[in-house]
Design a protein around this motif. Structure first.
Motif, PDB file in Angstrom:
ATOM      1  N   ILE A 130      34.531  44.842  37.832  1.00 55.40           N
ATOM      2  CA  ILE A 130      33.485  43.705  38.696  1.00 55.40           C
ATOM      3  C   ILE A 130      33.281  42.531  38.740  1.00 55.40           C
ATOM      4  N   TYR A 131      33.374  42.556  37.143  1.00 55.68           N
ATOM      5  CA  TYR A 131      33.680  41.123  36.428  1.00 55.68           C
ATOM      6  C   TYR A 131      34.908  40.348  36.607  1.00 55.68           C
ATOM      7  N   ARG A 132      35.749  41.502  35.523  1.00 49.90           N
ATOM      8  CA  ARG A 132      37.105  40.753  35.678  1.00 49.90           C
ATOM      9  C   ARG A 132      37.390  40.348  37.051  1.00 49.90           C
ATOM     10  N   VAL A 133      37.477  41.428  37.999  1.00 53.84           N
ATOM     11  CA  VAL A 133      38.225  40.764  39.578  1.00 53.84           C
ATOM     12  C   VAL A 133      37.160  39.641  39.959  1.00 53.84           C
ATOM     13  N   LEU A 134      35.937  39.428  39.960  1.00 51.81           N
ATOM     14  CA  LEU A 134      35.376  37.989  40.204  1.00 51.81           C
ATOM     15  C   LEU A 134      36.557  36.616  38.865  1.00 51.81           C
ATOM     16  N   SER A 135      35.842  37.184  37.878  1.00 51.00           N
ATOM     17  CA  SER A 135      36.816  36.446  36.937  1.00 51.00           C
ATOM     18  C   SER A 135      37.847  35.635  37.551  1.00 51.00           C
ATOM     19  N   GLN A 136      38.728  36.676  37.946  1.00 50.94           N
ATOM     20  CA  GLN A 136      40.240  36.363  37.571  1.00 50.94           C
ATOM     21  C   GLN A 136      40.353  35.715  39.609  1.00 50.94           C
ATOM     22  N   ILE A 137      39.410  35.813  40.465  1.00 53.12           N
ATOM     23  CA  ILE A 137      39.662  35.670  41.835  1.00 53.12           C
ATOM     24  C   ILE A 137      39.276  33.817  41.243  1.00 53.12           C
ATOM     25  N   GLN A 138      38.118  33.806  40.352  1.00 51.87           N
ATOM     26  CA  GLN A 138      38.113  31.953  40.189  1.00 51.87           C
ATOM     27  C   GLN A 138      39.261  31.381  39.359  1.00 51.87           C
ATOM     28  N   LYS A 139      40.045  32.331  38.728  1.00 53.05           N
ATOM     29  CA  LYS A 139      40.677  31.400  37.508  1.00 53.05           C
ATOM     30  C   LYS A 139      42.363  31.064  39.073  1.00 53.05           C
ATOM     31  N   ILE A 140      42.425  31.841  39.372  1.00 53.81           N
ATOM     32  CA  ILE A 140      43.547  32.025  40.537  1.00 53.81           C
ATOM     33  C   ILE A 140      43.285  30.172  41.716  1.00 53.81           C
ATOM     34  N   ASN A 141      41.567  30.930  41.905  1.00 51.45           N
ATOM     35  CA  ASN A 141      41.514  29.169  43.329  1.00 51.45           C
ATOM     36  C   ASN A 141      41.569  28.259  41.956  1.00 51.45           C
ATOM     37  N   LYS A 142      41.106  27.942  40.650  1.00 53.43           N
ATOM     38  CA  LYS A 142      41.477  26.950  40.301  1.00 53.43           C
ATOM     39  C   LYS A 142      42.999  26.219  39.971  1.00 53.43           C
ATOM     40  N   ARG A 143      43.851  27.545  40.179  1.00 54.85           N
ATOM     41  CA  ARG A 143      45.426  27.763  40.345  1.00 54.85           C
ATOM     42  C   ARG A 143      45.785  26.448  38.526  1.00 54.85           C
ATOM     43  N   LYS A 144      44.626  26.389  37.344  1.00 56.22           N
ATOM     44  CA  LYS A 144      44.831  26.480  36.664  1.00 56.22           C
ATOM     45  C   LYS A 144      45.742  27.067  35.562  1.00 56.22           C
ATOM     46  N   ILE A 145      45.566  27.927  35.549  1.00 59.99           N
ATOM     47  CA  ILE A 145      46.389  29.168  34.059  1.00 59.99           C
ATOM     48  C   ILE A 145      47.831  29.821  35.272  1.00 59.99           C
ATOM     49  N   PRO A 146      49.189  29.076  35.174  1.00 56.60           N
ATOM     50  CA  PRO A 146      49.924  30.259  36.415  1.00 56.60           C
ATOM     51  C   PRO A 146      49.490  31.809  36.113  1.00 56.60           C
ATOM     52  N   VAL A 147      49.438  32.547  37.418  1.00 58.73           N
ATOM     53  CA  VAL A 147      49.261  33.844  37.584  1.00 58.73           C
ATOM     54  C   VAL A 147      50.680  34.492  37.692  1.00 58.73           C
ATOM     55  N   GLU A 148      51.514  34.556  36.302  1.00 57.04           N
ATOM     56  CA  GLU A 148      52.702  35.241  36.771  1.00 57.04           C
ATOM     57  C   GLU A 148      52.777  36.288  38.178  1.00 57.04           C
ATOM     58  N   ASN A 149      53.783  36.346  39.018  1.00 54.74           N
ATOM     59  CA  ASN A 149      54.044  37.453  40.206  1.00 54.74           C
ATOM     60  C   ASN A 149      52.786  37.743  40.927  1.00 54.74           C
ATOM     61  N   ASN A 150      52.100  37.088  40.705  1.00 53.52           N
ATOM     62  CA  ASN A 150      50.503  36.664  41.644  1.00 53.52           C
ATOM     63  C   ASN A 150      50.644  36.813  43.004  1.00 53.52           C
ATOM     64  N   GLN A 151      50.652  37.702  43.899  1.00 56.23           N
ATOM     65  CA  GLN A 151      51.411  37.357  45.387  1.00 56.23           C
ATOM     66  C   GLN A 151      50.379  36.142  45.897  1.00 56.23           C
ATOM     67  N   TYR A 152      49.071  36.172  45.172  1.00 54.84           N
ATOM     68  CA  TYR A 152      48.566  34.456  46.390  1.00 54.84           C
ATOM     69  C   TYR A 152      48.857  33.563  44.837  1.00 54.84           C
ATOM     70  N   PHE A 153      49.216  33.879  44.138  1.00 58.85           N
ATOM     71  CA  PHE A 153      49.215  32.258  43.193  1.00 58.85           C
ATOM     72  C   PHE A 153      51.097  32.086  44.568  1.00 58.85           C
ATOM     73  N   LYS A 154      51.475  32.880  44.305  1.00 61.33           N
ATOM     74  CA  LYS A 154      53.417  32.716  44.618  1.00 61.33           C
ATOM     75  C   LYS A 154      52.884  32.427  45.853  1.00 61.33           C
ATOM     76  N   ALA A 155      52.310  32.896  46.702  1.00 59.49           N
ATOM     77  CA  ALA A 155      51.786  32.324  48.210  1.00 59.49           C
ATOM     78  C   ALA A 155      51.579  30.841  48.320  1.00 59.49           C
ATOM     79  N   ALA A 156      50.265  29.975  47.587  1.00 54.56           N
ATOM     80  CA  ALA A 156      49.710  29.100  47.010  1.00 54.56           C
ATOM     81  C   ALA A 156      51.096  27.819  46.913  1.00 54.56           C
ATOM     82  N   GLN A 157      52.256  28.135  45.733  1.00 54.62           N
ATOM     83  CA  GLN A 157      53.314  27.521  45.022  1.00 54.62           C
ATOM     84  C   GLN A 157      53.985  27.353  46.386  1.00 54.62           C
ATOM     85  N   ASN A 158      54.499  28.540  47.621  1.00 55.05           N
ATOM     86  CA  ASN A 158      55.115  27.755  48.093  1.00 55.05           C
ATOM     87  C   ASN A 158      55.150  26.982  49.029  1.00 55.05           C
TER      88      ASN A 158
END
Length: 699
Positions: A130-158
């Motif tokens: 559960i900690y891994r899930v919350l931590s990864q969601i926070q990282k993706i929302n900040k968008r400071k570190i590109p998350v390769e092949n992540n569907q949400y990050f790709k949608a934001a980039q597009n």
């Protein structure tokens, strides 16, 4: 920034605040990235059901299911061992074989511990996922570190929007009004803790001065840059002091802190202080000041002498109480501080009494006696008693730390004699008086017929304005004016007929007598020297910040009837007198000498700086938003008292610069000590005499 949906958005840029100047073509680029909108609850719910399931869509790894498989495997192991524990414990309770009792019980304990470990491990795996899930969601929302092949990050980039404006010429320089910073050298003052006018070891000191912005625009990000052309060992100072913004007409006090550490050397530090402004509008003048430093004076605490004694003068024997008398002396040139003493005794020797084993300060050549009593028990099995003394002091290196004193048994000892040195000193008695010391013994000088003066003491505002309370009166103003008139006659050498003293002057009386002074001076010619002294209320106009002298029949609600300070200056300067001197024991910020304001206003105002013309020098009681305060013990205004004190001590044999230096230092120090408020007198002068007013003489 975050921008909510809408048809139109506006972005404002304060380029002045950022100190940015542009003089070319520019383009504005904008990049906008949409929010991700990750369904947090769904991912957490999946991980609660099966660890690793909620990780899909957040991590690009394909084997997140292994986390869940491991968690359930460990959980199953715990369940199996829980059943095994129950079975083993049941066998333990029903067995009749004595040899199996301990074996079955211990086995049940081991199986139970395995159950606890398995359940705990499973819980940790669930929590970790559960900690891994919350931590990864926070990282993706900040968008400071590109998350390769992540569907949400790709949608934001597009969904990123890029926009670029047309090129347009832009100049910001022409829209700014320049400041003009001037360091007021007459305000420069040095202060140190022991007032010996140098920086000592372990002492804090400071350089203070004022700067005024006389330009048409604000000075931004001003910094005081401090340099020294000679490095003084042990002298610490900041090379840059942030000053900040200085608006047009504003006077700012600047403090440069200095500190001497224990390694400081005796020398003279040559400082240069410059004011730098972010846009290059630096102050054209700077400060050069030389400050003396004094090397650390070392103490040297020693045991100058010692002896063993007994109360009856008998021999040192077992069963006897022995007194060790120590004579400590500081044989160094510096203060010894925080001296502590501790004693160690051999076995079967016991401490009975210890007195004063701590010395706060020991001055150079000062000595002090210490006594340490101990009992030699009958079980002591040696012929020599060794008393060890360990001493420490503030610096940790100016005292002999380990000392040993030996006493042989059966040695004949002296009788203990302890001398108590009286600390009573003769107290200097001063006769009580209703008047101050400056009101007596006024020196007398030769009369000068070309000198003229007007002295105003406005103390009683209540009598002319019944709506005011008595606290609106100005304490000691009449006493100030009355005695200052005596100093004008005796020290300055004015003839009685050439001076007028007016107490509690109304607006009409003040203007009438000011006309008398200026008209008389004009008739005498350009050899005339005129003086104006005022003690009373001063006030600023809230909107224009113009300074006003307040007659006793005027208050803040009718300033139109008050008299502008600039009008007084201009009137005096119009006489073309050879020398014009003004003393103002009043403040013009809205404060008053230890009393309430003339109105309900409680916010002080920094009055506008007055630019003077002509042969005029103005001594003022305070600066900026400060108040002019009283000196109750001396029954005068603080500023007036120290003016008179210096005139009395020197018999008038001093220059205006000497007078300024003395009054500034004494008032600043005594006000902080007595009134717990800052009061820093200042001197203003006409532009025509800026290079020679300091040489003017009182006599």
């Amino acid at each position: 920034m975050n921008v909510s949906p809408g048809t139109q958005k506006k972005i404002l840029w304060d380029y002045k605040k950022d100190s940015v100047f542009i003089d070319e073509e520019i383009q504005i680029a904008m990049k906008a990235t949409p929010d991700l909108n990750i369904p947090v609850a769904i991912h957490i719910g999946k991980s609660l059901l099966f660890p690793g399931w909620g990780d899909y869509g957040l991590y690009d790894k394909k084997y997140n299911w292994i986390i869940g498989a491991g968690a359930y495997a460990v959980l199953g192991t715990g369940i199996l061992f829980q059943q095994a524990t129950a079975n083993t414990y049941g066998s333990y309770k029903t067995t009749t074989d004595p040899t199996q009792v301990n074996t079955l019980f211990n086995k049940a304990i081991v199986q139970r511990n395995v159950v606890y470990a398995a359940y705990g491990t499973a819980a940790l795996l669930w929590a970790w996922d559960i900690y891994r899930v919350l931590s990864q969601i926070q990282k993706i929302n900040k968008r400071k570190i590109p998350v390769e092949n992540n569907q949400y990050f790709k949608a934001a980039q597009n969904g990123i929007i890029l926009a670029m404006s047309d090129k347009k010429p832009l100049s910001t320089r022409r829209s700014l009004l320049p400041p003009y910073l001037e360091i007021r050298k007459t305000s420069v003052a040095f202060s140190d803790e022991n007032s010996n006018n140098c920086v000592d070891a372990e002492e804090n000191a400071s350089i203070k001065f004022n700067v005024i912005n006389m330009g048409k625009g604000a000075a931004i990000n001003v910094v005081a840059v401090v340099t020294s052309d000679n490095a003084i060992k042990g002298l610490e100072f900041s090379k840059e002091i942030p000053v900040g913004r200085i608006d047009t007409g504003q006077i700012k006090n600047i403090l440069i802190p200095l500190k001497g550490n224990v390694d400081i050397e005796t020398a003279k530090a040559n400082f240069t202080i410059k004011l730098k402004e972010a846009n290059g509008n630096d102050a054209p003048n700077d400060i050069e000041i030389n400050i003396s430093t004094l090397a650390f004076l070392k103490p040297n605490v020693t045991i100058a002498d010692y002896k063993f004694t007994t109360d009856d003068g008998s021999k040192a024997q077992k069963g006897k109480i022995i007194n060790l008398q120590l004579l400590l002396q500081n044989q160094g040139q510096g203060l010894a501080k925080n001296i502590s003493m501790s004693y160690n005794l051999p076995k079967n020797v016991e401490e009975t009494e210890r007195l004063n084993d701590f010395i706060q300060v020991l001055k150079p050549n000062e000595k002090v006696e210490k006594n340490f009593k101990f009992l030699i028990k009958g079980s002591f099995d040696d012929t020599v008693v060794r008393v060890a003394l360990n001493m420490k002091e503030h610096y940790g290196k100016y005292v002999k730390e380990n000392n040993e004193f030996k006493l042989s048994l059966n040695t004949q000892l002296e009788k203990t004699k302890i001398e108590i040195v009286s600390t009573v000193k003769e107290t200097k008695i001063e006769a009580a008086s209703f008047t101050s010391d400056v009101d007596k013994n006024i020196p007398s000088n030769k009369t000068k017929s070309n000198r003229f003066a007007l002295v105003i003491g406005n103390e009683d505002y209540k009598s002319k304005q019944p709506t005011l309370n008595t606290e609106s009166n100005v304490e000691f103003a009449i006493a100030d004016a009355t005695i200052f008139k005596e100093y004008f006659v005796n020290v300055f050498g004015l003839e009685e007929k050439n001076i007028r003293l007016v107490n509690n002057a109304t607006a009409g009386e003040l203007k009438q007598n000011l006309y008398w002074l200026t008209n008389l001076a004009k008739k005498y010619g350009n050899e005339a020297e005129i003086y104006f002294y005022y003690a009373g209320h001063g006030l600023p106009d809230e909107s224009t910040k113009e300074s006003y002298v307040i007659p006793v029949d005027v208050n803040a609600s009718n300033l139109s009837s008050a008299i502008k300070l600039t009008e007084i200056y201009n009137s005096l300067s119009s006489t073309n007198a050879n020398k014009i001197t003004v003393f103002l024991d009043a403040c013009f910020s809205g404060g008053a000498r230890g009393s309430a304001l003339l109105t309900a206003r409680t916010v002080k105002i920094k009055p506008k700086y007055d630019f003077l013309k002509g042969n005029i020098v103005v001594f003022t009681a305070s600066s900026g938003e400060q108040s002019a305060l009283s000196y109750k013990d001396k029954r005068h205004g603080m500023f007036t008292y120290f003016l008179l004190k210096k005139l009395q001590e020197t018999r008038g044999n001093l220059t205006y610069k000497d007078l300024q230096n003395y009054v500034t230092k004494q008032v600043s120090f005594e006000s902080s000590r007595t009134n717990s408020k800052d009061q820093d007198p200042q001197v203003l002068f006409g532009t025509e005499i800026k290079d020679n007013w300091e040489k003017w003489e009182i006599k």
